[in-house]
Write a protein that holds these residues in place. Structure first.
Motif, PDB file in Angstrom:
ATOM      1  N   LEU A   6       0.835  -1.204   0.000  1.00  0.00           N
ATOM      2  CA  LEU A   6       0.000   0.000   0.000  1.00  0.00           C
ATOM      3  C   LEU A   6       0.868   1.251   0.000  1.00  0.00           C
ATOM      4  O   LEU A   6       1.845   1.341   0.758  1.00  0.00           O
ATOM      5  CB  LEU A   6      -0.884   0.009   1.258  1.00  0.00           C
ATOM      6  N   GLY A   7       0.501   2.228  -0.816  1.00  0.00           N
ATOM      7  CA  GLY A   7       1.041   3.585  -0.708  1.00  0.00           C
ATOM      8  C   GLY A   7      -0.077   4.512  -0.268  1.00  0.00           C
ATOM      9  O   GLY A   7      -1.153   4.511  -0.873  1.00  0.00           O
ATOM     10  N   THR A   8       0.137   5.259   0.793  1.00  0.00           N
ATOM     11  CA  THR A   8      -0.905   6.152   1.321  1.00  0.00           C
ATOM     12  C   THR A   8      -0.318   7.509   1.663  1.00  0.00           C
ATOM     13  O   THR A   8       0.832   7.585   2.113  1.00  0.00           O
ATOM     14  CB  THR A   8      -1.562   5.544   2.577  1.00  0.00           C
ATOM     15  N   ILE A  39       4.331   5.561   3.275  1.00  0.00           N
ATOM     16  CA  ILE A  39       3.646   6.843   3.489  1.00  0.00           C
ATOM     17  C   ILE A  39       4.299   7.878   2.576  1.00  0.00           C
ATOM     18  O   ILE A  39       5.517   8.075   2.632  1.00  0.00           O
ATOM     19  CB  ILE A  39       3.754   7.294   4.960  1.00  0.00           C
ATOM     20  N   ASN A  40       3.469   8.551   1.769  1.00  0.00           N
ATOM     21  CA  ASN A  40       4.051   9.459   0.777  1.00  0.00           C
ATOM     22  C   ASN A  40       3.774  10.937   1.033  1.00  0.00           C
ATOM     23  O   ASN A  40       4.028  11.773   0.162  1.00  0.00           O
ATOM     24  CB  ASN A  40       3.645   9.033  -0.635  1.00  0.00           C
ATOM     25  N   ILE A  62       3.669  -5.226  10.145  1.00  0.00           N
ATOM     26  CA  ILE A  62       3.728  -4.769   8.754  1.00  0.00           C
ATOM     27  C   ILE A  62       4.803  -3.686   8.635  1.00  0.00           C
ATOM     28  O   ILE A  62       4.749  -2.676   9.345  1.00  0.00           O
ATOM     29  CB  ILE A  62       2.347  -4.244   8.305  1.00  0.00           C
ATOM     30  N   PRO A  63       5.805  -3.868   7.752  1.00  0.00           N
ATOM     31  CA  PRO A  63       6.865  -2.867   7.622  1.00  0.00           C
ATOM     32  C   PRO A  63       6.337  -1.533   7.084  1.00  0.00           C
ATOM     33  O   PRO A  63       5.465  -1.519   6.213  1.00  0.00           O
ATOM     34  CB  PRO A  63       7.834  -3.493   6.612  1.00  0.00           C
ATOM     35  N   LEU A  64       6.881  -0.444   7.609  1.00  0.00           N
ATOM     36  CA  LEU A  64       6.470   0.893   7.175  1.00  0.00           C
ATOM     37  C   LEU A  64       7.639   1.626   6.536  1.00  0.00           C
ATOM     38  O   LEU A  64       8.774   1.570   7.024  1.00  0.00           O
ATOM     39  CB  LEU A  64       5.963   1.720   8.367  1.00  0.00           C
ATOM     40  N   GLY A  65       7.354   2.326   5.448  1.00  0.00           N
ATOM     41  CA  GLY A  65       8.338   3.179   4.792  1.00  0.00           C
ATOM     42  C   GLY A  65       7.796   4.596   4.697  1.00  0.00           C
ATOM     43  O   GLY A  65       6.591   4.823   4.822  1.00  0.00           O
ATOM     44  N   LEU A  66       8.702   5.547   4.476  1.00  0.00           N
ATOM     45  CA  LEU A  66       8.296   6.960   4.442  1.00  0.00           C
ATOM     46  C   LEU A  66       9.130   7.711   3.427  1.00  0.00           C
ATOM     47  O   LEU A  66      10.351   7.521   3.351  1.00  0.00           O
ATOM     48  CB  LEU A  66       8.518   7.585   5.829  1.00  0.00           C
ATOM     49  N   ASP A  67       8.477   8.585   2.654  1.00  0.00           N
ATOM     50  CA  ASP A  67       9.206   9.578   1.862  1.00  0.00           C
ATOM     51  C   ASP A  67       9.417  10.778   2.764  1.00  0.00           C
ATOM     52  O   ASP A  67       8.560  11.657   2.872  1.00  0.00           O
ATOM     53  CB  ASP A  67       8.403   9.961   0.615  1.00  0.00           C
ATOM     54  N   GLU A 118      -2.455   2.215  -4.395  1.00  0.00           N
ATOM     55  CA  GLU A 118      -1.969   3.568  -4.133  1.00  0.00           C
ATOM     56  C   GLU A 118      -3.150   4.478  -3.840  1.00  0.00           C
ATOM     57  O   GLU A 118      -4.021   4.691  -4.683  1.00  0.00           O
ATOM     58  CB  GLU A 118      -1.180   4.092  -5.340  1.00  0.00           C
ATOM     59  N   ILE A 119      -3.173   5.037  -2.622  1.00  0.00           N
ATOM     60  CA  ILE A 119      -4.274   5.933  -2.227  1.00  0.00           C
ATOM     61  C   ILE A 119      -3.735   7.296  -1.779  1.00  0.00           C
ATOM     62  O   ILE A 119      -4.314   7.946  -0.918  1.00  0.00           O
ATOM     63  CB  ILE A 119      -5.163   5.294  -1.132  1.00  0.00           C
ATOM     64  N   GLY A 120      -2.598   7.690  -2.377  1.00  0.00           N
ATOM     65  CA  GLY A 120      -2.041   9.001  -2.032  1.00  0.00           C
ATOM     66  C   GLY A 120      -1.319   9.586  -3.222  1.00  0.00           C
ATOM     67  O   GLY A 120      -1.782   9.470  -4.356  1.00  0.00           O
TER      68      GLY A 120
END
Ligand SMILES: [Ca+2]
Length: 295
Positions: A6-8, A39-40, A62-67, A118-120
């Motif tokens: 997921l991208g949010t 997270i974008n 659940i692994p989390l990533g961030l821009d 992708e919801i962002g």
């Protein structure tokens, strides 16, 4: 087992939270595997609040990533302050993996086809497509997506006329460039769900007033429910088929103007892009979403 990343934007709106509950519950029940979340849009409590929300949902691994560079979207969402104290693994933005690195790592490790939801904003996905070989994989991002991703489900655009503008493409220079690059370069099929599909489908108003998800809607100023852009996209992705999910799909080629963010569509049989048009009454989608998020 179907796998999703997921991208949010997990930003000022609350429909992401409704959508993420739906994905989290599908993951927790074993119906799907949510491999990771990127997270974008970067705000002070982005990562801690999402970790807090997933912890409350019973999805702690659940692994989390961030821009972390995406600090230019503005806004101050109060729901994040409320959820951040529930964080267990990711206490601050610095604890999250870089968005592109997480995308690359999850795709490199994937043993089965992955579907991207992708919801962002699309700049992290666009940066993935542009990424070069690194210590994670000898393959470019484009090659990884081509090899490992079977389909992208994207909430963005407004497709009922050419030249329309919608937030996920148009918000700022970064999102406009990303929308254009994504449409041009993404090498796998993409189905878009546009603004016109979700704005008058209202979900979440029937949640228990004790539910922290309802509190997020209330914090947003939507205690009686919110437009269902992101939940409808997730419902479509979980169903996995446009017609079975209650839509007509229009196939062709989507394009976004990199300067203005306006979107355009050229219908064509067998096109690699599609947008969906509702084939059911709004209540059909509202009921399905409300059932999936109810306590
Ligand atoms: Ca969103």
């Amino acid at each position: 087992m179907r796998h999703f990343i997921l991208g949010t934007d997990w930003w000022t709106d609350c429909d992401d939270a409704v959508a993420i509950r739906m994905l989290a519950r599908a993951h927790k029940s074993g119906a799907i595997c949510l491999d990771g979340v990127v997270i974008n849009a970067c705000m002070e409590d982005s990562v801690a609040s999402l970790d807090g929300f997933l912890t409350l949902e019973g999805c702690e691994n659940i692994p989390l990533g961030l821009d972390a560079e995406a600090t230019d979207f503005g806004g101050k969402p109060p729901y994040q302050k409320r959820l951040a104290p529930f964080a267990r693994r990711y206490k601050s933005n610095a604890d999250a993996e870089d968005a592109v690195k997480l995308y690359r790592r999850l795709l490199a490790e994937a043993k089965a086809p992955v579907e991207m939801v992708e919801i962002g904003y699309l700049q992290a996905f666009a940066a993935l497509l542009d990424s070069e070989a690194d210590e994670i994989s000898p393959k470019t991002g484009l090659a990884l997506v081509k090899e490992k991703v079977s389909k992208c489900w994207v909430m963005a655009g407004k497709w009922d006329a050419d030249g329309e503008k919608e937030n996920n493409f148009c918000r700022n220079g970064r999102s406009r460039l990303a929308g254009a690059a994504f449409c041009e370069k993404c090498p796998v099929p993409v189905t878009f769900l546009g603004w016109e599909v979700g704005f008058d489908v209202i979900s979440g108003g029937a949640l228990s007033r004790e539910d922290y998800l309802w509190q997020a809607l209330a914090d947003h100023g939507s205690p009686e429910g919110r437009s269902s852009w992101d939940p409808m996209l997730v419902l479509l992705a979980l169903t996995g088929d446009e017609e079975r999910a209650g839509y007509t799909a229009v196939y062709g080629d989507a394009r976004v103007d990199a300067q203005t963010g306006q979107n355009y569509f050229t219908p064509q049989d067998g096109g690699r892009h599609a947008y969906v048009v509702k084939a059911k009454e709004n209540a059909y989608y509202e009921d399905l979403i409300n059932q999936r998020i109810a306590n």
